[in-house]
Design a protein around this motif. Structure first.
Motif, mmCIF file in Angstrom:
data_model
loop_
_atom_site.group_PDB
_atom_site.id
_atom_site.type_symbol
_atom_site.label_atom_id
_atom_site.label_comp_id
_atom_site.label_asym_id
_atom_site.label_seq_id
_atom_site.Cartn_x
_atom_site.Cartn_y
_atom_site.Cartn_z
ATOM 1 N N GLY A 1 80.599 -67.743 6.686
ATOM 2 C CA GLY A 1 81.765 -67.172 6.353
ATOM 3 C C GLY A 1 81.624 -67.431 4.717
ATOM 4 O O GLY A 1 80.932 -66.927 3.988
ATOM 5 N N ILE A 2 82.724 -67.812 4.233
ATOM 6 C CA ILE A 2 83.047 -68.091 2.831
ATOM 7 C C ILE A 2 81.904 -68.829 1.841
ATOM 8 O O ILE A 2 81.348 -68.314 1.062
ATOM 9 N N THR B 1 79.415 -66.734 -0.745
ATOM 10 C CA THR B 1 79.465 -67.472 -2.007
ATOM 11 C C THR B 1 78.189 -67.654 -2.429
ATOM 12 O O THR B 1 77.622 -67.403 -3.492
ATOM 13 N N ALA B 2 77.202 -68.164 -1.481
ATOM 14 C CA ALA B 2 75.899 -68.582 -2.076
ATOM 15 C C ALA B 2 75.117 -67.320 -2.075
ATOM 16 O O ALA B 2 74.419 -67.208 -3.160
ATOM 17 N N LEU B 3 75.360 -66.300 -1.179
ATOM 18 C CA LEU B 3 74.583 -65.033 -1.552
ATOM 19 C C LEU B 3 75.095 -64.576 -2.810
ATOM 20 O O LEU B 3 74.057 -63.840 -3.622
ATOM 21 N N GLU B 4 76.231 -64.453 -3.388
ATOM 22 C CA GLU B 4 76.775 -63.751 -4.432
ATOM 23 C C GLU B 4 76.252 -64.544 -5.647
ATOM 24 O O GLU B 4 75.772 -63.943 -6.658
ATOM 25 N N LEU C 1 92.541 -71.422 -2.546
ATOM 26 C CA LEU C 1 93.410 -71.303 -1.590
ATOM 27 C C LEU C 1 93.398 -69.888 -1.031
ATOM 28 O O LEU C 1 94.167 -69.251 -1.235
ATOM 29 N N PRO C 2 92.376 -69.568 -0.065
ATOM 30 C CA PRO C 2 92.405 -68.462 0.523
ATOM 31 C C PRO C 2 93.352 -68.093 1.886
ATOM 32 O O PRO C 2 93.607 -68.977 2.440
ATOM 33 N N GLY C 3 93.891 -67.065 1.995
ATOM 34 C CA GLY C 3 94.690 -66.699 2.926
ATOM 35 C C GLY C 3 93.399 -66.223 4.071
ATOM 36 O O GLY C 3 92.496 -66.553 4.154
ATOM 37 N N PHE C 4 94.039 -65.460 5.086
ATOM 38 C CA PHE C 4 93.311 -65.252 6.271
ATOM 39 C C PHE C 4 92.008 -64.407 5.761
ATOM 40 O O PHE C 4 91.956 -63.569 5.132
ATOM 41 N N THR C 5 90.878 -64.887 6.247
ATOM 42 C CA THR C 5 89.615 -64.603 5.889
ATOM 43 C C THR C 5 88.508 -64.133 6.970
ATOM 44 O O THR C 5 88.881 -64.759 7.857
ATOM 45 N N ASP C 6 88.043 -63.175 7.143
ATOM 46 C CA ASP C 6 87.222 -62.702 8.345
ATOM 47 C C ASP C 6 85.937 -63.366 8.270
ATOM 48 O O ASP C 6 84.936 -62.846 7.746
ATOM 49 N N PRO D 1 85.189 -62.436 3.203
ATOM 50 C CA PRO D 1 84.683 -63.780 2.626
ATOM 51 C C PRO D 1 84.087 -63.159 1.148
ATOM 52 O O PRO D 1 84.076 -64.207 0.312
ATOM 53 N N GLU D 2 83.571 -62.124 1.006
ATOM 54 C CA GLU D 2 83.132 -61.672 -0.224
ATOM 55 C C GLU D 2 83.914 -61.548 -1.590
ATOM 56 O O GLU D 2 84.008 -61.867 -2.354
#
Ligand SMILES: NC(=O)c1ccc[n+]([C@@H]2O[C@H](COP(=O)([O-])OP(=O)(O)OC[C@H]3O[C@@H](n4cnc5c(N)ncnc54)[C@H](OP(=O)(O)O)[C@@H]3O)[C@@H](O)[C@H]2O)c1
Length: 243
Positions: A15-16, A20-23, A181-186, A213-214
């Protein structure tokens, strides 16, 4: 600047955290990946290395204080320093209070609150010694809007907000503290919801609202790309469709 920064991420297997790690690796950061599932961590590390980036991983359960200490220590040992701890691991076994799923309440407290606190305990002495560092914590829009049947989850994320804000004030001048503070994330998040009714509800809402998540990963990049003298306190982001 992200390039060259040593970033430890919890919940980096999915997920997030994974996005984030990849980016960040793509932008030249050196990654220390933590989560419980080794196969998934290995996959993320290999994907980063295959693209020319730098990443190591350590099996980490954030509800165990010594695991965070070891994660931080390995980052220092491998890369010589730790610039950022992104405490992102989270658990969401939601359900109505009437279920009295006390074990699930404990899991959410252990992972979502204590996991962040143990990260602070592990990294703060390192940041103090370096004279710099950055804590980034994943809260949720649920920290601000309590929804029935997700109350314990909301409470744990509200705790993350409160402790991050207080930490930022105590550490001002030397160490940065930011919260997203994310909302709904896939992500795989709703797959872990045990209550079938809640799970179906979450999945339906996710289909309507979820952002990628990106998108959240780019918010972390924004936080990290500020000039040295600037601290982004909180970033709230949700899909346009989510109220
Ligand atoms: N998805 C959403 O709609 C949403 C919205 C707002 C906030 N959030 C927050 O975003 C964060 C990441 O969640 P996600 O959406 O990316 O879901 P996800 O794909 O299910 O990822 C959750 C991550 O947390 C890790 N994790 C869970 N328990 C752990 C533990 N005890 N120790 C170490 N790692 C643990 C998981 O790895 P292992 O299973 O390998 O340990 C996984 O990497 C969470 O803090 C969540 O509360 C999510």
């Amino acid at each position: 600047m992200v390039k060259g920064q040593v970033v430890a991420i919890t919940g980096a297997s999915s997920g997030i955290g994974k996005a984030t790690a990849l980016e960040l690796a793509r932008l030249g950061a050196k990654l220390m990946l933590g989560a419980r599932h080794e196969e998934a961590l290995l996959q993320v590390a290999e994907e980063i290395r295959a693209a020319g980036g730098e990443a190591v991983y350590r099996i980490t359960d954030v509800s165990r204080r010594e695991d965070l200490l070891k994660l931080v220590h390995l980052a220092q040992e491998t890369f010589g320093q730790l610039d950022v701890l992104f405490s992102n691991a989270g658990a969401m076994p939601i359900g109505p209070f009437d279920e009295l799923a006390v074990d699930d309440w404990e899991t959410m407290v252990d992972v979502n609150i204590k996991g962040v606190l143990f990260g602070i305990a592990a990294a703060l002495p390192v940041f103090r010694q370096q004279g710099s560092g950055h804590f980034i914590h994943t809260a949720s829009t649920a920290a601000r809007k309590t929804v029935p049947n997700q109350v314990v989850y909301s409470a744990t994320k509200a705790a993350v907000l409160a402790l991050s804000d207080g930490l930022r004030q105590e550490l001002a001048g030397q160490i940065r503290v930011s919260t997203i503070l994310p909302g709904f994330t896939d992500t795989a998040f709703s797959e872990h919801v045990k209550n079938p009714e809640m799970k179906a509800q979450m999945q339906k809402a996710g289909e309507k609202f979820a952002m990628s998540p990106e998108t959240v990963a780019r918010a972390v990049v924004y936080i990290l790309e500020q000039p040295e003298g600037v601290n982004i306190g909180e970033v709230t982001l949700r899909s346009k469709a989510q109220a």
